[in-house]
Write a protein that holds these residues in place. Structure first.
Motif, PDB file in Angstrom:
ATOM      1  N   GLU A   1     -81.094  47.895  -8.579  1.00  0.00           N
ATOM      2  CA  GLU A   1     -80.730  49.001  -9.806  1.00  0.00           C
ATOM      3  C   GLU A   1     -80.787  48.442 -10.855  1.00  0.00           C
ATOM      4  O   GLU A   1     -80.900  49.376 -12.462  1.00  0.00           O
ATOM      5  N   LEU A   2     -80.288  47.192 -11.609  1.00  0.00           N
ATOM      6  CA  LEU A   2     -80.511  46.506 -13.089  1.00  0.00           C
ATOM      7  C   LEU A   2     -81.903  46.884 -13.157  1.00  0.00           C
ATOM      8  O   LEU A   2     -81.680  47.144 -14.004  1.00  0.00           O
ATOM      9  N   ILE A   3     -82.869  46.254 -12.438  1.00  0.00           N
ATOM     10  CA  ILE A   3     -84.092  46.249 -13.176  1.00  0.00           C
ATOM     11  C   ILE A   3     -84.824  47.234 -12.988  1.00  0.00           C
ATOM     12  O   ILE A   3     -84.792  47.794 -14.084  1.00  0.00           O
ATOM     13  N   ALA A   4     -84.491  48.040 -12.079  1.00  0.00           N
ATOM     14  CA  ALA A   4     -84.405  49.946 -12.153  1.00  0.00           C
ATOM     15  C   ALA A   4     -84.419  50.702 -13.486  1.00  0.00           C
ATOM     16  O   ALA A   4     -85.355  50.948 -14.127  1.00  0.00           O
ATOM     17  N   ARG A   5     -82.914  50.133 -14.279  1.00  0.00           N
ATOM     18  CA  ARG A   5     -82.917  50.635 -15.639  1.00  0.00           C
ATOM     19  C   ARG A   5     -83.199  50.371 -16.139  1.00  0.00           C
ATOM     20  O   ARG A   5     -84.011  51.081 -17.610  1.00  0.00           O
ATOM     21  N   SER A   6     -84.195  49.166 -16.700  1.00  0.00           N
ATOM     22  CA  SER A   6     -84.700  48.040 -17.791  1.00  0.00           C
ATOM     23  C   SER A   6     -86.092  48.894 -17.461  1.00  0.00           C
ATOM     24  O   SER A   6     -87.217  49.001 -18.314  1.00  0.00           O
ATOM     25  N   THR A   7     -86.669  48.668 -16.485  1.00  0.00           N
ATOM     26  CA  THR A   7     -88.062  49.160 -16.831  1.00  0.00           C
ATOM     27  C   THR A   7     -88.374  50.926 -16.561  1.00  0.00           C
ATOM     28  O   THR A   7     -89.600  51.119 -16.872  1.00  0.00           O
ATOM     29  N   GLU A   8     -87.550  51.569 -15.854  1.00  0.00           N
ATOM     30  CA  GLU A   8     -87.338  52.766 -15.837  1.00  0.00           C
ATOM     31  C   GLU A   8     -87.307  53.644 -17.839  1.00  0.00           C
ATOM     32  O   GLU A   8     -88.278  54.696 -18.134  1.00  0.00           O
ATOM     33  N   ARG A   9     -86.480  52.581 -18.029  1.00  0.00           N
ATOM     34  CA  ARG A   9     -86.652  53.151 -20.085  1.00  0.00           C
ATOM     35  C   ARG A   9     -88.126  53.082 -20.071  1.00  0.00           C
ATOM     36  O   ARG A   9     -88.850  53.726 -20.894  1.00  0.00           O
ATOM     37  N   LEU A  10     -88.661  51.655 -19.928  1.00  0.00           N
ATOM     38  CA  LEU A  10     -90.004  51.370 -20.325  1.00  0.00           C
ATOM     39  C   LEU A  10     -91.252  52.654 -19.882  1.00  0.00           C
ATOM     40  O   LEU A  10     -91.567  53.460 -20.912  1.00  0.00           O
ATOM     41  N   VAL A  11     -90.871  53.194 -18.336  1.00  0.00           N
ATOM     42  CA  VAL A  11     -91.795  53.928 -18.332  1.00  0.00           C
ATOM     43  C   VAL A  11     -91.812  55.435 -19.146  1.00  0.00           C
ATOM     44  O   VAL A  11     -92.312  56.292 -19.392  1.00  0.00           O
ATOM     45  N   GLY A  12     -89.962  55.715 -19.395  1.00  0.00           N
ATOM     46  CA  GLY A  12     -90.032  56.818 -20.176  1.00  0.00           C
ATOM     47  C   GLY A  12     -90.487  57.144 -21.358  1.00  0.00           C
ATOM     48  O   GLY A  12     -90.535  57.465 -21.995  1.00  0.00           O
ATOM     49  N   ARG A  13     -90.361  55.535 -22.623  1.00  0.00           N
ATOM     50  CA  ARG A  13     -91.028  55.616 -23.354  1.00  0.00           C
ATOM     51  C   ARG A  13     -92.814  55.767 -23.335  1.00  0.00           C
ATOM     52  O   ARG A  13     -93.352  56.515 -23.858  1.00  0.00           O
ATOM     53  N   MET A  14     -93.018  55.897 -21.954  1.00  0.00           N
ATOM     54  CA  MET A  14     -94.558  55.940 -22.092  1.00  0.00           C
ATOM     55  C   MET A  14     -95.236  57.248 -21.405  1.00  0.00           C
ATOM     56  O   MET A  14     -95.373  57.414 -22.434  1.00  0.00           O
ATOM     57  N   ASP A  15     -94.090  57.886 -20.959  1.00  0.00           N
ATOM     58  CA  ASP A  15     -94.225  59.300 -21.276  1.00  0.00           C
ATOM     59  C   ASP A  15     -93.979  59.433 -22.111  1.00  0.00           C
ATOM     60  O   ASP A  15     -94.527  60.987 -22.484  1.00  0.00           O
ATOM     61  N   ALA A  16     -93.402  59.952 -23.602  1.00  0.00           N
ATOM     62  CA  ALA A  16     -93.134  60.443 -24.662  1.00  0.00           C
ATOM     63  C   ALA A  16     -94.088  59.311 -24.820  1.00  0.00           C
ATOM     64  O   ALA A  16     -94.380  60.986 -26.298  1.00  0.00           O
ATOM     65  N   ILE A  17     -94.802  58.515 -25.142  1.00  0.00           N
ATOM     66  CA  ILE A  17     -96.301  58.374 -26.202  1.00  0.00           C
ATOM     67  C   ILE A  17     -97.035  59.249 -25.383  1.00  0.00           C
ATOM     68  O   ILE A  17     -98.092  59.848 -26.834  1.00  0.00           O
ATOM     69  N   ALA A  18     -97.446  59.427 -24.617  1.00  0.00           N
ATOM     70  CA  ALA A  18     -98.239  60.554 -23.682  1.00  0.00           C
ATOM     71  C   ALA A  18     -98.127  61.892 -23.974  1.00  0.00           C
ATOM     72  O   ALA A  18     -99.276  62.084 -24.711  1.00  0.00           O
TER      73      ALA A  18
END
Length: 418
Positions: A290-307
């Motif tokens: 869960e700890l790893i998921a929270r951090s990496t999903e934030r990164l994926v969310g930022r990728m979606d915003a960039i797209a």
């Protein structure tokens, strides 16, 4: 002669134990071709847990054991046979019986001394083995993942000046060595455990460092507002993201290895605490996920915003916008592959780079649509004006004609009077 197969299930997988030929036929008949060999020596350790289990083992012919990951298909199999759940261990257990080597597909729940599943010590040991096999499966998949992306974790760690990260290389070597010895001895004694008992600290510190580096990458992209700068930043992030994900994967792999060793050590030192310790390790592993998921999903969310931002500005930046979307997709795909190997659910789909032509056509179509509506409106207004003008003209003509008639009438009347 009847044949029997023991079934044991938990949240991660299904264990099938029995005669090798019967086990193979059972798995084939259920369409479960992908399975992992448990190893005869480890099976013997399960059967040897307690005198009652030893007695049951003499009556139950078992020279093979396979483990199947819990998938929708294997979970359906567990429901199909209605395995009985143990309140103490949480395991589902049952015995499948068949005649003449053919598994007929029904369950007879274990009763009496004929099944080792009635022995608490054996059942706890079986639960331990299932947890270990599940973690070893993840460890193998992480090894494949690191090989597939050609990740050189040691090079990444050596490039850092932090001494904690440098220790990670040595810690990994010691853990790998201890796992090799475990496979030969089928136990973890005090000497073996003393080699690795301090390793979790170094692993945890490295994991935290890697997560912070990924957070820093996300924050750097959040500060970019111009599409050109954003495209450059996200492109430059592709390689570091893959590297730090590889470091996280290695950390997770080593933490699983420590857990495997730890369960064997607890069994050897304090067998009565085995179940509680197993459940505690399981909860700790979930917390790490869960700890790893929270951090990496934030990164994926930022990728979606960039797209989304890049697609919205494709007309103004026909070259840089698609490049930014492609780079953001590459980063997100790397994270999704990482999630899959660690058993983290991820449903992110790649954002399609919006083509400049498509955007231009859309703008043109909107302009034409707006223009057509304007022409229609003008036509409507013109028609209404024309109709109003005709109406006024008609009224005016009628008024003039009426006035002329009145004037002629008045003239004729005066003529008659004169």
């Amino acid at each position: 002669m009847d044949s029997e197969i023991q079934l044991i299930s938990d949240d991660d997988g299904l264990m099938v134990i029995g005669n090798a030929a019967d086990v193979d036929r059972f798995l084939i008949s259920e369409g479960l071709s992908a399975s992992r060999d448990l190893g005869l020596q480890w099976l013997k350790s399960v059967f040897g847990a307690g005198a009652a289990a030893a007695q049951a083992g003499s009556e139950f012919a078992a020279d093979s054991g396979r483990w199947v990951r819990l998938t929708p298909k294997s979970a359906q199999l567990v429901r199909k046979y209605g395995l009985r759940e143990s309140a103490r261990t949480g395991l589902g257990t049952g015995v499948v019986k068949g005649q003449k080597g053919q598994i007929r597909g029904f369950v007879e729940f274990a009763k009496g001394p004929r099944s080792f599943l009635t022995n608490p010590a054996a059942l706890a040991n079986a639960a331990k083995l299932m947890s270990q096999v599940a973690m070893q499966q993840t460890m193998d998949e992480i090894t494949d993942y690191l090989a597939a992306i050609d990740a050189k974790v040691e090079d990444v760690l050596r490039a850092q000046k932090d001494a904690v990260l440098s220790r990670m290389i040595g810690v990994g070597m010691v853990i790998d060595e201890t796992m090799t010895i475990r496979e030969k001895r089928h136990k973890v004694d005090e000497i073996m455990w003393s080699k690795v008992q301090d390793a979790p600290t170094a692993i945890a510190e490295t994991q935290v460092y890697a997560l912070r580096r990924l957070d820093a990458i996300a924050e750097r992209m959040e500060r970019q507002s111009k599409i050109g700068d954003l495209a450059v930043t996200v492109r430059e992030a592709e390689s570091p993201v893959r590297e730090w994900l590889a470091v996280l994967a290695r950390c997770f792999q080593l933490q699983d290895a420590i857990a495997v060793l730890e369960l064997d050590r607890v069994l050897d030192a304090s067998p009565e605490e085995l179940d509680g310790h197993r459940l505690g390790l399981k909860a700790a592993r979930q917390d790490r996920q869960e700890l790893i998921a929270r951090s990496t999903e934030r990164l994926v969310g930022r990728m979606d915003a960039i797209a989304g931002t890049a697609n919205a500005k494709v007309l103004l930046h026909p070259a840089k916008s698609p490049a930014a979307v492609q780079s953001s997709n590459n980063v997100a795909i790397s994270v999704n592959e990482f999630h899959e190997r660690l058993g983290i659910e991820s449903g992110r789909r790649a954002s399609e780079a919006r083509r400049w032509v498509d955007a231009a056509v859309e703008v043109r179509d909107k302009a034409l649509e707006t223009g057509a509506k304007g022409v229609d409106a003008a036509r409507s207004r013109g028609k209404a004006t024309f109709e109003r003008a005709n109406s006024v003209k008609g009224k005016l003509s009628s008024g003039i004609a009426e006035r002329a008639r009145r004037l002629r009438g008045d003239g004729e009347a005066r003529g008659e009077e004169g």
